[in-house]
Design an enzyme around this catalytic site. Structure first.
Site, mmCIF file in Angstrom:
data_model
loop_
_atom_site.group_PDB
_atom_site.id
_atom_site.type_symbol
_atom_site.label_atom_id
_atom_site.label_comp_id
_atom_site.label_asym_id
_atom_site.label_seq_id
_atom_site.Cartn_x
_atom_site.Cartn_y
_atom_site.Cartn_z
ATOM 1 N N ASN A 155 0.019 -6.896 -2.311
ATOM 2 C CA ASN A 155 -0.494 -7.322 -1.004
ATOM 3 C C ASN A 155 0.401 -8.375 -0.343
ATOM 4 O OD1 ASN A 155 -3.891 -7.467 -2.330
ATOM 5 N ND2 ASN A 155 -2.836 -5.721 -1.406
ATOM 6 N N CYS A 187 -2.708 2.697 2.769
ATOM 7 C CA CYS A 187 -1.400 2.039 2.714
ATOM 8 C C CYS A 187 -0.638 2.422 1.453
ATOM 9 C CB CYS A 187 -1.574 0.526 2.732
ATOM 10 S SG CYS A 187 -2.173 -0.103 4.296
#
Ligand SMILES: [Zn+2]
Length: 255
Positions: free
Chosen positions: A67, A187
């Site tokens: 992330n 993603c």
């Protein structure tokens, strides 16, 4: 406002489009952020930076190393921690005068009404359609405006919705009912460029500020139902109008 706060927000206050009245409104505003990921991180940074007085942060994920490439409020020490709680800790360190609530939970159609209660605007930057639709329906029911910010690879989409108002479209008018199931793309599969999602998050923060400042200062034109589409590769921006669907199951006859 105290001299310290006046000084902190001096660059806003001198802007005619915000001004002292606008800054005072921001200080008494409540924004609920859904999704503390790549969109929510920069959106939070700019809303907290703008002095939005109350921030409610909702995310059921934990921070992962992958992330950090785009979720700008987290650092390596946050890996494994709740995103909502790490984001709230960021807010408190950044500006202890702001009130922040963290909910490390998934927002669904069952709990959305309680989580968005009292919000002046909800900024949705989450990663799936099912959640977006649940949030949109709850906003329409509660009479709360919705800022929707989304990204698909290099295309960003940002819009303000007021489906609770006469003649205005809601997010469901835009996407329809077909997406209530879990999202198909992610993603992880498609990839996402950090700076691109950052643009969308910052754009979303500005769109939410336009809602908060409606009727207060000239930045406060929410441009309801206008979808701004960013192409990050060209780059370019175009805007299209979302029509209200009279049969919409969120805001129309189907509700
Ligand atoms: Zn609708």
């Amino acid at each position: 406002m105290t001299p310290d706060r006046l000084n902190r927000f001096a660059r806003h206050i001198v802007l005619p489009e915000v001004g002292a009245m606008g800054q005072a409104r921001l200080a008494t505003s409540h924004v609920v952020l859904v999704g503390m990921g790549g969109i929510g991180s920069p959106a939070l940074q700019y809303l907290a930076g703008a002095g939005v007085g109350r921030l409610t942060l909702i995310d059921d994920d934990v921070v992962e190393a992958s992330n950090l490439q785009r979720q700008t409020i987290y650092t390596e020490v946050d890996i494994g921690q709740s995103k909502a709680e790490a984001a709230a800790a960021w807010v408190t360190a950044f500006d202890p005068a702001l009130v922040v609530d963290a909910h490390a939970t998934r927002i669904t159609r069952h709990n959305a009404a309680g989580l968005i209660a009292g919000a002046d605007v909800v900024l949705d930057g989450c990663d799936n359609f099912a959640t977006r639709l649940a949030v949109s329906d709850a906003c329409v029911k509660a009479g709360v405006p919705l800022t929707s910010a989304a990204l698909g690879r290099f295309q960003g989409q940002v819009a303000n919705f007021a489906g609770h108002r006469d003649g205005q479209a809601c997010y469901r008018c835009f996407v329809g009912d077909a997406f209530d199931a879990e999202d198909c793309d992610s993603c992880a599969d498609l990839g996402v460029l950090g700076a691109m999602v950052g643009m969308v998050g910052a754009f979303g923060a500005m769109a939410a500020m336009r809602v908060l400042l409606e009727g207060v200062s000239t930045l406060g034109d929410p441009q309801w139902g206008q979808l701004h589409v960013l192409d990050g590769l060209k780059p370019s921006l175009r805007t299209m109008r979302i029509a209200r669907d009279p049969e919409c199951s969120g805001c129309g006859a189907g509700a």
